[in-house]
Write a protein that holds these residues in place. Structure first.
Motif, PDB file in Angstrom:
ATOM      1  N   ASP A 102     -32.696  34.020  35.815  1.00  0.00           N
ATOM      2  CA  ASP A 102     -33.918  33.849  35.024  1.00  0.00           C
ATOM      3  C   ASP A 102     -33.610  33.595  33.547  1.00  0.00           C
ATOM      4  N   VAL A 103     -32.671  32.689  33.316  1.00  0.00           N
ATOM      5  CA  VAL A 103     -32.342  32.262  31.954  1.00  0.00           C
ATOM      6  C   VAL A 103     -32.252  30.735  31.934  1.00  0.00           C
ATOM      7  N   PRO A 104     -32.607  30.094  30.811  1.00  0.00           N
ATOM      8  CA  PRO A 104     -32.609  28.630  30.743  1.00  0.00           C
ATOM      9  C   PRO A 104     -31.227  28.051  30.422  1.00  0.00           C
ATOM     10  N   ILE A 105     -30.294  28.139  31.393  1.00  0.00           N
ATOM     11  CA  ILE A 105     -28.954  27.599  31.150  1.00  0.00           C
ATOM     12  C   ILE A 105     -29.025  26.085  30.959  1.00  0.00           C
ATOM     13  N   GLU A 106     -29.721  25.384  31.852  1.00  0.00           N
ATOM     14  CA  GLU A 106     -30.020  23.970  31.629  1.00  0.00           C
ATOM     15  C   GLU A 106     -31.525  23.805  31.797  1.00  0.00           C
ATOM     16  N   PRO A 107     -32.285  23.967  30.712  1.00  0.00           N
ATOM     17  CA  PRO A 107     -33.736  23.883  30.792  1.00  0.00           C
ATOM     18  C   PRO A 107     -34.190  22.510  31.285  1.00  0.00           C
ATOM     19  N   PRO A 108     -35.379  22.424  31.872  1.00  0.00           N
ATOM     20  CA  PRO A 108     -35.869  21.140  32.395  1.00  0.00           C
ATOM     21  C   PRO A 108     -35.872  20.027  31.355  1.00  0.00           C
ATOM     22  N   GLU A 109     -36.175  20.362  30.091  1.00  0.00           N
ATOM     23  CA  GLU A 109     -36.180  19.332  29.046  1.00  0.00           C
ATOM     24  C   GLU A 109     -34.795  18.729  28.857  1.00  0.00           C
ATOM     25  N   GLN A 110     -33.769  19.582  28.944  1.00  0.00           N
ATOM     26  CA  GLN A 110     -32.413  19.070  28.794  1.00  0.00           C
ATOM     27  C   GLN A 110     -31.946  18.359  30.055  1.00  0.00           C
ATOM     28  N   THR A 111     -32.436  18.797  31.197  1.00  0.00           N
ATOM     29  CA  THR A 111     -32.122  18.079  32.440  1.00  0.00           C
ATOM     30  C   THR A 111     -32.599  16.633  32.356  1.00  0.00           C
ATOM     31  N   ALA A 112     -33.830  16.453  31.885  1.00  0.00           N
ATOM     32  CA  ALA A 112     -34.367  15.103  31.760  1.00  0.00           C
ATOM     33  C   ALA A 112     -33.566  14.270  30.773  1.00  0.00           C
ATOM     34  N   LEU A 113     -33.196  14.869  29.636  1.00  0.00           N
ATOM     35  CA  LEU A 113     -32.402  14.153  28.644  1.00  0.00           C
ATOM     36  C   LEU A 113     -31.036  13.782  29.198  1.00  0.00           C
ATOM     37  N   LEU A 114     -30.369  14.734  29.841  1.00  0.00           N
ATOM     38  CA  LEU A 114     -29.047  14.453  30.410  1.00  0.00           C
ATOM     39  C   LEU A 114     -29.114  13.374  31.483  1.00  0.00           C
ATOM     40  N   ASP A 115     -30.118  13.452  32.335  1.00  0.00           N
ATOM     41  CA  ASP A 115     -30.258  12.430  33.378  1.00  0.00           C
ATOM     42  C   ASP A 115     -30.425  11.046  32.756  1.00  0.00           C
ATOM     43  N   ALA A 116     -31.206  10.955  31.682  1.00  0.00           N
ATOM     44  CA  ALA A 116     -31.400   9.669  31.015  1.00  0.00           C
ATOM     45  C   ALA A 116     -30.094   9.161  30.419  1.00  0.00           C
ATOM     46  N   CYS A 117     -29.304  10.054  29.858  1.00  0.00           N
ATOM     47  CA  CYS A 117     -28.038   9.652  29.241  1.00  0.00           C
ATOM     48  C   CYS A 117     -27.002   9.257  30.289  1.00  0.00           C
ATOM     49  N   ILE A 118     -26.911  10.037  31.364  1.00  0.00           N
ATOM     50  CA  ILE A 118     -25.888   9.799  32.376  1.00  0.00           C
ATOM     51  C   ILE A 118     -26.177   8.527  33.161  1.00  0.00           C
ATOM     52  N   SER A 119     -27.413   8.078  33.135  1.00  0.00           N
ATOM     53  CA  SER A 119     -27.741   6.821  33.823  1.00  0.00           C
ATOM     54  C   SER A 119     -27.309   5.594  33.037  1.00  0.00           C
ATOM     55  N   VAL A 120     -26.856   5.785  31.802  1.00  0.00           N
ATOM     56  CA  VAL A 120     -26.432   4.667  30.962  1.00  0.00           C
ATOM     57  C   VAL A 120     -25.076   4.146  31.437  1.00  0.00           C
ATOM     58  N   ALA A 121     -24.901   2.838  31.403  1.00  0.00           N
ATOM     59  CA  ALA A 121     -23.642   2.227  31.820  1.00  0.00           C
ATOM     60  C   ALA A 121     -22.481   2.771  31.002  1.00  0.00           C
ATOM     61  N   GLY A 122     -21.423   3.166  31.708  1.00  0.00           N
ATOM     62  CA  GLY A 122     -20.224   3.641  31.043  1.00  0.00           C
ATOM     63  C   GLY A 122     -20.186   5.127  30.764  1.00  0.00           C
ATOM     64  N   VAL A 123     -21.243   5.852  31.121  1.00  0.00           N
ATOM     65  CA  VAL A 123     -21.244   7.310  30.943  1.00  0.00           C
ATOM     66  C   VAL A 123     -20.710   7.947  32.222  1.00  0.00           C
ATOM     67  N   ILE A 124     -19.697   8.794  32.074  1.00  0.00           N
ATOM     68  CA  ILE A 124     -19.037   9.402  33.220  1.00  0.00           C
ATOM     69  C   ILE A 124     -19.769  10.649  33.685  1.00  0.00           C
ATOM     70  N   GLY A 125     -20.179  11.491  32.754  1.00  0.00           N
ATOM     71  CA  GLY A 125     -20.878  12.718  33.108  1.00  0.00           C
ATOM     72  C   GLY A 125     -21.282  13.469  31.860  1.00  0.00           C
ATOM     73  N   GLY A 126     -21.915  14.610  32.065  1.00  0.00           N
ATOM     74  CA  GLY A 126     -22.350  15.402  30.915  1.00  0.00           C
ATOM     75  C   GLY A 126     -22.813  16.772  31.344  1.00  0.00           C
ATOM     76  N   GLY A 127     -23.321  17.529  30.365  1.00  0.00           N
ATOM     77  CA  GLY A 127     -23.801  18.861  30.660  1.00  0.00           C
ATOM     78  C   GLY A 127     -24.203  19.582  29.392  1.00  0.00           C
TER      79      GLY A 127
END
Length: 368
Positions: A263-288
């Motif tokens: 019950d702690v926001p380790i990866e809050p939904p807002e950051q999940t959405a941001l990370l997903d948008a970034c990782i979908s960019v060409a040439g991005v390997i991963g993130g967190g």
């Protein structure tokens, strides 16, 4: 004075107004201060931070600075943490195995008047069983970091996770072990990519350039990845980056699971959405999310091919996403992997602007 790579930039605001990023700034500051005091008081020699920085070949002075900085940082936070941020500040890029927290328990009391520090903090104390192994990012890749204009109380987040772990040890330890195995697999994958690059630089360069132009989901789907001369080597590199992508996504998924169960926001939904948008960019390997997670920052590992126009680099594409992202205020952070092997002695004149900053911060003295 001493410094670490993350503790040298002028903030332009009062210390109380400095934005928390969750990237180890407190550990870097404590490590710099402790190391500087050890040097100033002649507890360790001036060459203590020269040479190797792994636990196998680091000087006794560097190890003492590590042990003391770990203690001061734990005392300031009121608990024995992971220790990785202090270790990174002392030793630089590494694969880290934590020390047994029992080593510091005698010093975590309110009254230390009768407790000698050196026997516990001495590098010769075998209870300091941490391990530091060399690590580096694969060639033609780079880390990107961004602040998300928020902040988290790290001790509070970690405290809740530890409480959950204590209350449900079987469930928590299983998830803990799974994340640890994934982290180890990711580090091995990245080190293996460096080995492949050393063996076949041409194929590696071609593969990085190729995957810099398309999204990760397309890396193996496109048939135009290979030529006759470098087919197997290209395939090995691309599969290595796919493994790195999948492992980083698995780590994120399991960290989110931990956050939900504790019950702690380790990866809050807002950051999940941001990370997903970034990782979908060409040439991005991963993130967190770094450190304890929460509303602090994000990290991305991106390809950085040689010879590409700046506007075509994956980093430029990511920066465009950050500059236009509406869900959160995203502020890029200047960062690159340091080859300096952690804490080091700085000369005032060698750090641009440092002499001016010291003069500005020095108290004025007047008298009759």
């Amino acid at each position: 004075m001493t410094s670490t790579p993350s503790a040298r930039s002028k903030t332009g605001v009062r210390l109380a107004d400095v934005h928390k990023t969750g990237l180890g700034s407190s550990a870097a500051l404590i490590t710099s201060l402790v190391s500087a005091l050890l040097l100033h008081l002649h507890v360790i020699p001036a060459d203590a931070f020269e040479g190797g920085s792994g636990t196998a070949d680091a000087s006794e002075g560097r190890k003492l600075a590590h042990n003391l900085a770990q203690y001061v940082h734990c005392l300031a936070q009121g608990k024995v943490g992971s220790g990785f941020d202090v270790s990174a500040a002392v030793f630089g890029s590494q694969l880290y195995t934590r020390f047994d927290p029992a080593v510091l328990e005698p010093l975590m009391k309110d009254d230390l008047a009768d407790q000698p520090l050196h026997p516990v903090l001495s590098p010769s104390n075998p209870a300091w069983n941490y391990r530091v192994e060399p690590f580096k990012l694969p060639p033609q890749t780079r880390l990107m970091l961004a602040d998300v204009d928020a902040g988290s109380d790290t001790p509070s987040l970690v405290g809740k996770v530890l409480k959950w772990r204590k209350e449900t040890p079987e469930e928590a330890n299983a998830l803990w072990a799974k994340i640890d195995a994934l982290n180890s697999a990711l580090s091995r994958t990245l080190l293996r990519l460096s080995d492949v690059a050393a063996k076949n630089a041409t194929a590696y360069r071609k593969a990085v350039k190729y995957i810099s132009t398309i999204q990760s989901v397309q890396w193996l789907a496109n048939p135009n990845i290979a030529d006759n001369e470098h087919h197997s080597a290209l395939k090995e590199v691309i599969e290595g980056f796919i493994d790195a992508h999948n492992l980083s996504e698995d780590i994120r998924e399991n960290m989110r699971t931990m956050g939900q169960r504790a019950d702690v926001p380790i990866e809050p939904p807002e950051q999940t959405a941001l990370l997903d948008a970034c990782i979908s960019v060409a040439g991005v390997i991963g993130g967190g999310v770094p450190g304890a997670g929460g509303y602090d920052a994000i990290w991305l590992l991106v390809c950085d091919p040689v010879g590409c126009p700046p506007e075509e680099l994956p980093a430029s594409r990511v920066e465009r996403v950050w500059s236009t992202y509406a869900g959160l205020d995203v502020s890029p952070l200047l960062a690159s992997e340091s080859a300096a092997k952690g804490v080091r002695v700085e000369r005032l004149e060698d750090v641009p602007g440092l002499a001016d900053a010291v003069r500005e911060e020095a108290p004025s003295i007047s008298g009759a």
